[in-house]
Motif scaffolding. Structure first.
Motif, PDB file in Angstrom:
ATOM      1  N   ASP A  44     -17.942  10.900  34.497  1.00  0.00           N
ATOM      2  CA  ASP A  44     -16.742  10.257  34.360  1.00  0.00           C
ATOM      3  C   ASP A  44     -17.033   8.610  34.803  1.00  0.00           C
ATOM      4  O   ASP A  44     -17.139   8.580  36.151  1.00  0.00           O
ATOM      5  N   PRO A  45     -16.326   7.936  34.152  1.00  0.00           N
ATOM      6  CA  PRO A  45     -16.340   6.354  34.777  1.00  0.00           C
ATOM      7  C   PRO A  45     -15.753   6.205  35.964  1.00  0.00           C
ATOM      8  O   PRO A  45     -16.013   5.314  36.684  1.00  0.00           O
ATOM      9  N   ALA A  46     -14.561   7.009  36.459  1.00  0.00           N
ATOM     10  CA  ALA A  46     -14.134   6.857  37.554  1.00  0.00           C
ATOM     11  C   ALA A  46     -15.141   6.989  38.693  1.00  0.00           C
ATOM     12  O   ALA A  46     -15.041   6.498  40.044  1.00  0.00           O
ATOM     13  N   ALA A  47     -16.368   7.827  38.389  1.00  0.00           N
ATOM     14  CA  ALA A  47     -16.975   7.951  39.328  1.00  0.00           C
ATOM     15  C   ALA A  47     -18.186   6.902  39.480  1.00  0.00           C
ATOM     16  O   ALA A  47     -18.698   6.537  40.600  1.00  0.00           O
ATOM     17  N   TRP A  48     -18.490   5.991  38.462  1.00  0.00           N
ATOM     18  CA  TRP A  48     -19.105   4.755  38.575  1.00  0.00           C
ATOM     19  C   TRP A  48     -18.464   3.842  39.538  1.00  0.00           C
ATOM     20  O   TRP A  48     -19.203   3.324  40.304  1.00  0.00           O
ATOM     21  N   TRP A  49     -17.079   3.967  39.580  1.00  0.00           N
ATOM     22  CA  TRP A  49     -16.323   2.811  40.153  1.00  0.00           C
ATOM     23  C   TRP A  49     -16.381   3.289  41.603  1.00  0.00           C
ATOM     24  O   TRP A  49     -16.522   2.470  42.588  1.00  0.00           O
ATOM     25  N   HIS A  50     -16.065   4.609  41.995  1.00  0.00           N
ATOM     26  CA  HIS A  50     -16.307   5.241  43.374  1.00  0.00           C
ATOM     27  C   HIS A  50     -17.560   4.731  43.966  1.00  0.00           C
ATOM     28  O   HIS A  50     -17.615   4.271  45.111  1.00  0.00           O
ATOM     29  N   ALA A  51     -18.758   5.060  43.182  1.00  0.00           N
ATOM     30  CA  ALA A  51     -20.236   4.999  43.809  1.00  0.00           C
ATOM     31  C   ALA A  51     -20.337   3.498  43.801  1.00  0.00           C
ATOM     32  O   ALA A  51     -20.824   2.926  44.898  1.00  0.00           O
ATOM     33  N   ASP A  89      -5.756   0.722  28.139  1.00  0.00           N
ATOM     34  CA  ASP A  89      -7.216   0.821  28.741  1.00  0.00           C
ATOM     35  C   ASP A  89      -7.707   2.046  29.585  1.00  0.00           C
ATOM     36  O   ASP A  89      -8.442   1.943  30.496  1.00  0.00           O
ATOM     37  N   GLU A  90      -6.783   3.150  29.360  1.00  0.00           N
ATOM     38  CA  GLU A  90      -7.032   4.496  29.757  1.00  0.00           C
ATOM     39  C   GLU A  90      -8.304   4.703  29.433  1.00  0.00           C
ATOM     40  O   GLU A  90      -8.560   5.015  28.072  1.00  0.00           O
ATOM     41  N   VAL A  91      -9.252   5.646  29.991  1.00  0.00           N
ATOM     42  CA  VAL A  91     -10.312   6.228  29.579  1.00  0.00           C
ATOM     43  C   VAL A  91      -9.704   7.560  28.956  1.00  0.00           C
ATOM     44  O   VAL A  91      -9.178   8.282  29.602  1.00  0.00           O
ATOM     45  N   ALA A 146      -8.280   8.980  17.149  1.00  0.00           N
ATOM     46  CA  ALA A 146      -7.276   8.206  16.520  1.00  0.00           C
ATOM     47  C   ALA A 146      -6.666   7.431  17.754  1.00  0.00           C
ATOM     48  O   ALA A 146      -5.767   6.232  17.254  1.00  0.00           O
ATOM     49  N   ARG A 147      -6.694   7.558  18.910  1.00  0.00           N
ATOM     50  CA  ARG A 147      -6.368   6.781  20.077  1.00  0.00           C
ATOM     51  C   ARG A 147      -7.131   5.456  20.426  1.00  0.00           C
ATOM     52  O   ARG A 147      -6.622   4.828  21.488  1.00  0.00           O
ATOM     53  N   VAL A 148      -8.613   5.626  19.994  1.00  0.00           N
ATOM     54  CA  VAL A 148      -9.197   4.845  20.396  1.00  0.00           C
ATOM     55  C   VAL A 148      -8.986   3.276  20.217  1.00  0.00           C
ATOM     56  O   VAL A 148      -8.632   2.893  18.963  1.00  0.00           O
ATOM     57  N   LYS A 149      -8.824   2.517  21.133  1.00  0.00           N
ATOM     58  CA  LYS A 149      -8.254   1.124  20.993  1.00  0.00           C
ATOM     59  C   LYS A 149      -9.513   0.203  21.194  1.00  0.00           C
ATOM     60  O   LYS A 149      -9.603  -0.895  20.527  1.00  0.00           O
ATOM     61  N   SER A 150     -10.506   0.581  22.114  1.00  0.00           N
ATOM     62  CA  SER A 150     -11.600  -0.065  22.528  1.00  0.00           C
ATOM     63  C   SER A 150     -12.800   0.742  22.650  1.00  0.00           C
ATOM     64  O   SER A 150     -12.689   2.115  23.356  1.00  0.00           O
ATOM     65  N   VAL A 151     -13.943   0.299  22.591  1.00  0.00           N
ATOM     66  CA  VAL A 151     -15.086   1.019  22.794  1.00  0.00           C
ATOM     67  C   VAL A 151     -16.199   0.275  23.880  1.00  0.00           C
ATOM     68  O   VAL A 151     -16.487  -0.599  23.307  1.00  0.00           O
TER      69      VAL A 151
END
Length: 484
Positions: A44-51, A89-91, A146-151
């Motif tokens: 989960d990218p949120a875990a990267w930010w928390h760490a 920009d939501e994951v 279908a919802r991917v705006k950015s990778v």
């Protein structure tokens, strides 16, 4: 003062570097990997930010005066991961990581859809790369696709959180299979083969260039001044190369982290996908590199520690006491706990202990694990040699570089000199800090110097001769088990 942030698979590492090139302090915070299904590997990218926040707090507390002087931040990170963002920009789903093997079928589909893939991207389609992951999402999670705006790649998602800009660099982008590696730019042809466009990609800057500025509110919260520059940064291995001064053609190193990497610098794009060798951009303009990758390296030792309920120091001490005799009773170990890339490109390759007997005590099995990783690196070196690259000396970086016993085993197995440098365990974090320094105006020749050599492991001809028949049996075991 310059800050390096290395977003690894098992840890986020931070490093402070002063203007003299000395490491002032380091801090880290652990990460977990989720495996919800066989072959899957997610975070989960949120875990990267928390760490990252936790490591910032620790480093700031330990080195308050130095921390307040940070002028620039560099980023390093695990390559190939797919972070999918929506319109706000939501994951959209957990990030699919570099060691995820679910997209093996999509690799064949990509090869068929993009006949010029090898010539443009310089690499085989492998499940670890980013492009097949998106094809898997397109097929199995069409509502998400279908919802991917950015990778974004992992470190570049962290950059978005730091400065609000969507930016990548050629060294990391080369691991997507969407980059024209010779031109160091996105390939519209390869993106179209995956149903994507350049509009969904971040803009590209060189690793040593500025990519943005730390958000003012974040700078205030972290106790930093205004106008803290964010460098382009690099994929973890290219950053590690910057950290140990591997910037000239022929310079090379081995990285012993979660994965195992053998990396050699080139002055031109030199692809050889037939040998499952990676050809990527380096973290400096007009530099490229060749790389062999094994998916499990130091992570094999961590796995074995958990299996037998002992720490690394205890196991290595047992080996030192048994050094002369342990090889005679050691089983063979295939280190393919997450499949393998170079040279097999086989996501289904199994991890194996073979040849266990009543004499196979813990020390013997520890030897087998470390030896199996060394043999995997020997396979990688053979693939690089088949691609025309020859080396006689390699630096050793990453957490595994802390073990003199393992370093000597690698020297003996590969029959090359192994150098260990001061701060070599810092890996990508040191390279990231050096890239921050360059983005703030530092001179390449001064910034990218070689750290002091703290150990020089020369191959022992007798030990190399004892290992050679075991390496032959190691290779034969894979062929017999996997039908190759």
């Amino acid at each position: 003062m310059f800050l390096g942030i290395d977003l690894g698979t098992s840890e986020v590492k931070l490093l402070l570097l002063d203007k003299g090139g000395s490491v002032v302090g380091q801090a880290g915070a652990a990460l977990d990997v989720q495996h919800p299904q066989p072959l899957w590997s997610e975070q989960d990218p949120a875990a990267w930010w928390h760490a990252t926040g936790a490591a910032v707090a620790t480093l700031r507390e330990r080195h308050a005066e130095a921390w307040a002087q940070v002028r620039a931040i560099g980023l390093s990170g695990q390559m190939h991961g797919a972070v999918l963002l929506g319109a706000q920009d939501e994951v959209l789903r957990p990030a699919i990581l570099w060691n995820d093997g679910r997209s093996h079928a999509e690799c064949a589909e990509l090869e068929a859809a993009a006949p010029r893939l090898h010539a443009i991207a310089g690499n085989l389609a492998m499940p670890g790369f980013t492009a097949p992951k998106l094809l898997w999402v397109k097929k199995h999670e069409p509502e998400v696709f279908a919802r991917v705006k950015s990778v974004l790649l992992p470190k570049d998602w962290l950059r978005l959180a730091l400065c609000g800009d969507k930016v990548s660099d050629p060294s990391d982008a080369a691991g997507t299979l969407w980059l024209d590696v010779a031109r160091r730019d996105w390939s519209d042809e390869l993106l179209a083969a995956c149903g994507l466009s350049r509009a969904q990609m971040p803009r590209l800057v060189e690793s040593n260039a500025a990519s943005g500025v730390l958000k003012p509110e974040l700078a205030r919260a972290w106790g930093l001044g205004p106008e803290v520059v964010i460098a382009g940064g690099a994929g973890d291995n290219a950053a590690s190369a910057i950290g140990i001064g591997a910037v000239k053609p022929g310079d090379g190193f081995i990285s012993l982290g979660t994965s195992g990497v053998l990396f050699v610098v080139n002055d031109r794009f030199s692809p050889n996908p037939a040998s499952a060798v990676h050809a990527f951009c380096h973290a400096l303009p007009q530099r490229w590199h060749q790389m062999s990758v094994m998916l499990s390296a130091a992570s094999c030792l961590r796995w074995f520690c958990q299996l037998v309920g002992a720490d690394e120091a205890t196991l290595l001490a047992e080996l030192a006491q048994n050094d002369s005799a342990v090889i005679e009773r050691a089983p063979l170990f295939l280190p393919y706990l997450a499949g393998e890339r170079t040279p097999h490109n086989d996501p289904f390759a199994p991890g194996v202990f073979f040849g266990l007997t009543h004499a196979s005590d813990r020390a013997a099995c520890t030897h087998a694990v470390l030896e199996g990783v060394a043999f995997g690196l020997a396979d990688g070196l053979a693939a690089l040699r088949a691609a025309g690259t020859e080396v006689r000396q390699l630096s050793l970086v990453g957490g595994g570089s802390r073990s003199p016993w393992w370093a000597q085993l690698i020297a003996d197995a590969l029959d090359v000199d192994i150098l260990v440098h001061a701060g070599s365990e810092a890996g990508g974090a040191l390279g990231a800090a050096r890239l921050a320094w360059l983005a703030a105006g530092g001179d390449i020749s001064a910034v990218c110097s070689r750290p002091a050599i703290t150990a020089h492991h020369r191959p022992d001809p007798k030990r190399h001769a004892r290992l050679a028949p075991r390496l032959a049996r190691f290779r034969d075991l894979y062929r017999r088990l996997c039908g190759a």
